[in-house]
Design a protein around this motif. Structure first.
Motif: not given
Ligand SMILES: *Cc1c(COP(=O)(O)O)cnc(C)c1O
Length: 219
Positions: A78-84, A104-106, A144-148
């Protein structure tokens, strides 16, 4: 009639009296609350963020004029539905979830802020890493480059006495301090809900997630 705005303002008054260590951010835990009421609170009080704990509910209420956090258990598919849609994901507690968020963030060229969820009472039925596993997981996040990594979210036992709860808050605070020494991005210690936020803030929380205290009892 006490409205959610009156309650929110009373909470800020109370928090300003107990928060001696700096500012405390309040997130409106908005499950089962309509978008109109959420808007009313976010537009008329110092509360700036709504926290949803179910993907379907977040999607159905989502309004891009407001800020949203995700505070509940999150399934990887379900991550893809909320990432944005979300500012911070509070509940990251396992490697495949971390990997999916990064992927998904990438895709949308975003760096997603996350909190590591820690299960301070080591309750088997609850999500969250055990305290001893948090530092190693933080290292995984940092690769990982797209999570902080911006902090820690503590879940505590619901039925403990005050001393037991205090032990959990102290455990979380100690890990938070340790994380801060290793990572400059660490900012939040998210712990405390309607029934225990005063004690949580006294124990070092700088972000609390409040539902009933703002919106009243609801189904
Ligand atoms: C509902 C919820 C809260 C708020 O709980 P209250 O007791 O209503 O303040 C906080 N965090 C999470 C993850 C929740 O689902």
């Amino acid at each position: 009639m006490t409205t959610q705005i009156d309650r929110a303002n009373e909470i800020f008054q109370k928090i300003s009296e107990i928060a001696t260590h700096g500012s405390v951010e309040v997130i409106a835990a908005s499950k089962n609350v309509t978008l109109d009421i959420i808007k009313d609170v976010l537009n008329n009080t110092p509360i700036q963020v709504a926290g949803e704990n179910r993907v379907q509910e977040l999607i159905s209420k989502y309004d891009d004029s407001l800020r949203w956090d995700f505070i509940g258990q999150l399934q990887t598919n379900k991550v893809k539905y909320i990432i944005d849609k979300v500012r911070i994901i509070h509940s990251v507690d396992r490697l495949n979830l971390l990997e999916t968020i990064d992927k998904e963030a990438t895709k949308i060229d975003k760096v997603q802020d996350i909190l590591i969820q820690v299960n301070t009472g080591e309750e088997t039925q609850k999500g969250g890493l055990y305290p001893k596993d948090v530092m190693a997981f933080a290292e995984d996040v940092s690769k990982r480059s797209n999570v902080r990594l911006v902090g820690l979210m503590a879940v505590t036992p619901l039925w403990g006495d005050e001393a037991e709860l205090q032990k959990c808050f102290d455990t979380a605070y100690n890990i938070f301090e340790q994380l801060k020494k290793s990572y400059s991005s660490i900012k939040y210690l998210s712990m405390g809900m309607s029934n225990d936020y005063a004690q949580a803030i006294k124990s070092g929380a700088n972000l609390v997630r409040l539902g009933r205290a703002i919106f009243g009892e609801r189904v």
